[in-house]
Design an enzyme around this catalytic site. Structure first.
Site, PDB file in Angstrom:
ATOM      1  N   ASP A 154      -8.551  -1.483   2.458  1.00 53.04           N
ATOM      2  CA  ASP A 154      -8.662  -0.866   1.134  1.00 53.04           C
ATOM      3  C   ASP A 154      -9.964  -1.294   0.470  1.00 53.04           C
ATOM      4  OD1 ASP A 154      -6.214   0.249   1.448  1.00 53.04           O
ATOM      5  OD2 ASP A 154      -5.394  -0.468  -0.456  1.00 53.04           O
ATOM      6  N   ASP A 212       0.835  -1.190   0.000  1.00 51.19           N
ATOM      7  CA  ASP A 212       0.000   0.000   0.000  1.00 51.19           C
ATOM      8  C   ASP A 212       0.877   1.250   0.000  1.00 51.19           C
ATOM      9  OD1 ASP A 212      -2.463   1.414   0.300  1.00 51.19           O
ATOM     10  OD2 ASP A 212      -1.793   1.833   2.338  1.00 51.19           O
ATOM     11  N   THR A 248      -3.520   4.979  -3.617  1.00 47.67           N
ATOM     12  CA  THR A 248      -2.459   5.765  -2.998  1.00 47.67           C
ATOM     13  C   THR A 248      -1.175   5.704  -3.812  1.00 47.67           C
ATOM     14  OG1 THR A 248      -2.019   3.876  -1.593  1.00 47.67           O
ATOM     15  CG2 THR A 248      -3.308   5.631  -0.660  1.00 47.67           C
TER      16      THR A 248
HETATM   17  P1  ADP Z   1      -3.117   1.876  -5.627  1.00 48.53           P
HETATM   18  O1  ADP Z   1      -2.425   2.078  -4.319  1.00 48.53           O
HETATM   19  O2  ADP Z   1      -2.946   3.048  -6.533  1.00 48.53           O
HETATM   20  O3  ADP Z   1      -4.526   1.434  -5.493  1.00 48.53           O
HETATM   21  P2  ADP Z   1      -2.620  -0.766  -6.579  1.00 48.53           P
HETATM   22  O4  ADP Z   1      -1.371  -1.536  -6.351  1.00 48.53           O
HETATM   23  O5  ADP Z   1      -3.844  -1.168  -5.847  1.00 48.53           O
HETATM   24  O6  ADP Z   1      -2.278   0.742  -6.323  1.00 48.53           O
HETATM   25  O7  ADP Z   1      -2.892  -0.831  -8.140  1.00 48.53           O
HETATM   26  C1  ADP Z   1      -4.001  -0.238  -8.709  1.00 48.53           C
HETATM   27  C2  ADP Z   1      -3.931  -0.292 -10.191  1.00 48.53           C
HETATM   28  O8  ADP Z   1      -3.961  -1.640 -10.654  1.00 48.53           O
HETATM   29  C3  ADP Z   1      -5.139   0.401 -10.782  1.00 48.53           C
HETATM   30  O9  ADP Z   1      -4.745   1.208 -11.846  1.00 48.53           O
HETATM   31  C4  ADP Z   1      -5.988  -0.761 -11.235  1.00 48.53           C
HETATM   32  O10 ADP Z   1      -6.822  -0.400 -12.294  1.00 48.53           O
HETATM   33  C5  ADP Z   1      -4.965  -1.772 -11.624  1.00 48.53           C
HETATM   34  N1  ADP Z   1      -5.500  -3.144 -11.623  1.00 48.53           N
HETATM   35  C6  ADP Z   1      -6.077  -3.808 -10.605  1.00 48.53           C
HETATM   36  N2  ADP Z   1      -6.463  -5.036 -10.980  1.00 48.53           N
HETATM   37  C7  ADP Z   1      -6.107  -5.178 -12.275  1.00 48.53           C
HETATM   38  C8  ADP Z   1      -6.210  -6.231 -13.255  1.00 48.53           C
HETATM   39  N3  ADP Z   1      -6.781  -7.387 -12.963  1.00 48.53           N
HETATM   40  N4  ADP Z   1      -5.733  -5.995 -14.485  1.00 48.53           N
HETATM   41  C9  ADP Z   1      -5.152  -4.823 -14.795  1.00 48.53           C
HETATM   42  N5  ADP Z   1      -5.017  -3.810 -13.931  1.00 48.53           N
HETATM   43  C10 ADP Z   1      -5.486  -3.963 -12.693  1.00 48.53           C
HETATM   44 MG    MG Z   2      -5.338  -0.390  -4.759  1.00 48.66          MG
END
Ligand code: ADP
Ligand code: MG
Length: 543
Positions: free
Chosen positions: A390, A61, A94
């Site tokens: 989250d 995170d 985040t």
């Molecule tokens: P954040 O802290 O920004 O939420 P994450 O590590 O949770 O970071 O990543 C979020 C990103 O991953 C978003 O842009 C989301 O659309 C993308 N994402 C989540 N699941 C998938 C998936 N199955 N395929 C492609 N992108 C994904």
């Molecule tokens: Mg996320």
């Protein structure tokens, strides 16, 4: 005549200003983004952080990582703050917000170096408003009336949020659990009415959702085994009263002349206790909870009369029980009337792994629930808790604002295309700047590819082509090194997360661009080793 130099600041004050200062601030922000870059998305990596006390934390995170980094660079701190605010405001996105802000700055850095006035650059952040408007236009909203449809939408949002986490393998199990938990709450969806407990041992799938309050059985005395462990519709006394014999414990010195006198003191002690216990018993309460200890005499007394008791209940648990079951916490047993007693439909004590748990189900006052997490290592369970947090935040957001966009870079690519097209219609410097903004948005799909080990340039070219042909929801397909319609693939995110991330990132970028001078008090630089080491050019805190 020589002009006299005017000394305004204390000797040793460090002040740097102008373009070099701006550039150095922008560079510091890049360092921050570097730190969280690889955690983005379902193929993102986790970070293991060890603090100065040796406590290890594993997290994916962005906000958690940045919080633990203890950044001291004043400008870079802004990025930490927006990550935190994104966490507080919407609970997800985040990492994205940090990356976006850093990328906005990176894209405009050449213009800053060329001497373009920062205010001109800041003016181009009108692009954010355009982007937000565009998101609102294309976001897909779901009818609230249809409960089943709403639920399946929520489950999809929750599982997208869990995709990138350690528990992604069990995301179906947990996204159902999270959605059920949030749907148990009342309309205001108060976060603190979802309790989260961790019991080490067992498999992740043994985690359970309890419709009501649950907490670990506290320390108890002999006589406890004889107490009943299950009641229907019990009245609950919530106390902040000590039910223990005090004599020896207090270490008071009492001088007595005869055995009778001593007996009198002991009797008085017992009478006070029995008087309290009698009052509690008379009130009709079946379950007695107290923040303070309940001793062996009291435990036996209650056991004999078919009551259940637990002492040393944590304040937070007691409060949640109060909010859920009604009543109020009493500091004396003088007036245990019905209106200060709580009530629930079912009380029982249950074995969870190696622990005994008290469950209060069917609470009339506030809708509440408790998630009991099971699992191996402590760090793992902590990360699970954060991941569920989250997902819970996302589900709450999605209930409140029921519109979604496709994730996996799809929405960013679409906005990028929209802004690039728009920039071509305007003349002058703004054209370049809005073009830079559009380019910066591509960082999200690019990073998703990088983290998955894909050829980012290739995928981005495909995406640009698709979006030019009205393939609005095409984004990165992390499973097949390709692009896919992420709306159909159910990679959904509440539009509010993206809107908030964009506005926060652009505000932070503007803030950093509008600072052209840092003045440091000499005091703040004396202790600690000389700077220039560590992440974010920071020094460890001197205190
Ligand atoms: P954040 O802290 O920004 O939420 P994450 O590590 O949770 O970071 O990543 C979020 C990103 O991953 C978003 O842009 C989301 O659309 C993308 N994402 C989540 N699941 C998938 C998936 N199955 N395929 C492609 N992108 C994904
Ligand atoms: Mg996320």
């Amino acid at each position: 005549m020589m002009p006299t130099q005017i000394i305004l600041l204390k000797e040793g004050t460090d002040s740097s200003q102008g373009v070099p200062q701006l550039v150095s601030n922008i560079n510091a922000c890049q360092v921050i983004a570097e730190a969280v870059r690889t955690t983005l998305g379902p193929r993102g990596m986790d970070k293991l952080m060890v603090d100065n006390r040796g406590k290890a934390t594993i997290s994916n995170d962005g906000a958690t990582i940045l919080k633990l980094l203890d950044v001291v660079h004043p400008a870079a701190k802004t990025l930490v703050d927006i990550a935190k605010s994104q966490d507080a405001e919407v609970g997800d996105g985040t990492t994205s917000v940090t990356l976006l802000a850093a990328e906005f700055l990176k894209q405009v850095k050449p213009y800053v170096e060329e001497g373009l006035h920062p205010q001109t650059i800041i003016r181009s952040s009108t692009a954010t408003q355009l982007a937000v408007k565009k998101i609102n236009e294309i976001a897909v909203s779901v009818k609230k009336g249809d409960k089943d449809e709403q639920k399946s939408l929520l489950v999809k949002c929750a599982s997208t949020a869990l995709n990138s986490k350690l528990i992604a393998v069990q995301k179906e199990f947990f996204s159902m659990m999270v959605v059920d938990a949030v749907m148990m709450l009342d309309d205001l969806l108060p976060l603190k009415m979802i309790g989260m407990k961790k019991v080490q041992g067992g498999a992740l799938e043994d985690s359970q959702l309890v419709a009501g309050v649950a907490f670990k059985k506290t320390f108890s005395y002999a006589g406890f085994e004889m107490q009943p462990k299950k009641y229907e519709n019990p009245k609950i006394a919530l106390l902040n009263v000590e039910l223990e014999l005090k004599a020896e414990k207090e270490n008071a010195e009492v001088r007595v002349k005869s055995v009778e006198d001593y007996q009198a003191i002991v009797d008085a002690e017992w009478n006070i206790l029995y008087d309290k216990l009698e009052k509690i018993y008379k009130s009709g309460a079946k379950v007695v909870l107290s923040k303070l200890p309940i001793g062996d005499v009291a435990t036996q007394f209650f056991a004999d009369r078919d009551l259940f008791c637990a002492g040393r209940v944590q304040e937070e648990d007691l409060k949640r029980t109060m909010m859920a079951c009604g009543g109020s916490i009493q500091t004396s047993v003088g007036s245990l009337t019905d209106d200060v007693l709580g009530q629930c439909a079912l009380f029982e004590e249950v074995q969870v792994g190696g622990e005994r748990y008290n469950f209060f189900k069917g609470c009339p006052k506030a809708k509440t629930c408790t998630i009991i997490l099971r699992g191996g290592a402590e760090q793992f369970m902590e990360e699970t808790e954060r991941s569920l947090h989250d997902a819970i935040m996302i589900v709450r957001r999605a209930i409140k604002n029921d519109s979604v966009v496709a994730g996996g870079g799809a929405i960013e690519m679409e906005l990028s295309k929209y802004l690039r097209d728009y920039s071509r219609t305007i003349p002058g410097k703004q054209q370049l700047l809005i073009g830079a903004y559009a380019k910066a948005l591509e960082i999200i799909p690019r990073q998703l590819c990088d983290n998955a080990g894909f050829d980012a340039t290739n995928i981005l070219n495909k995406l640009r082509a698709k979006h030019a042909q009205a393939g609005m929801w095409y984004g990165v397909d992390v499973n097949n090194e390709d692009i896919a319609d992420n709306y159909i693939a159910c990679v959904w995110e509440p539009s509010i997360v993206r809107i908030n991330a964009l506005t926060a990132a652009s505000e932070a970028a503007c803030l950093i661009l509008s600072v052209d001078e840092t003045i440091k008090n000499p005091r703040s630089t004396v202790d600690g080793p000389p700077g220039g080491q560590g992440r974010g050019r920071g020094r460890p805190h001197a205190h």
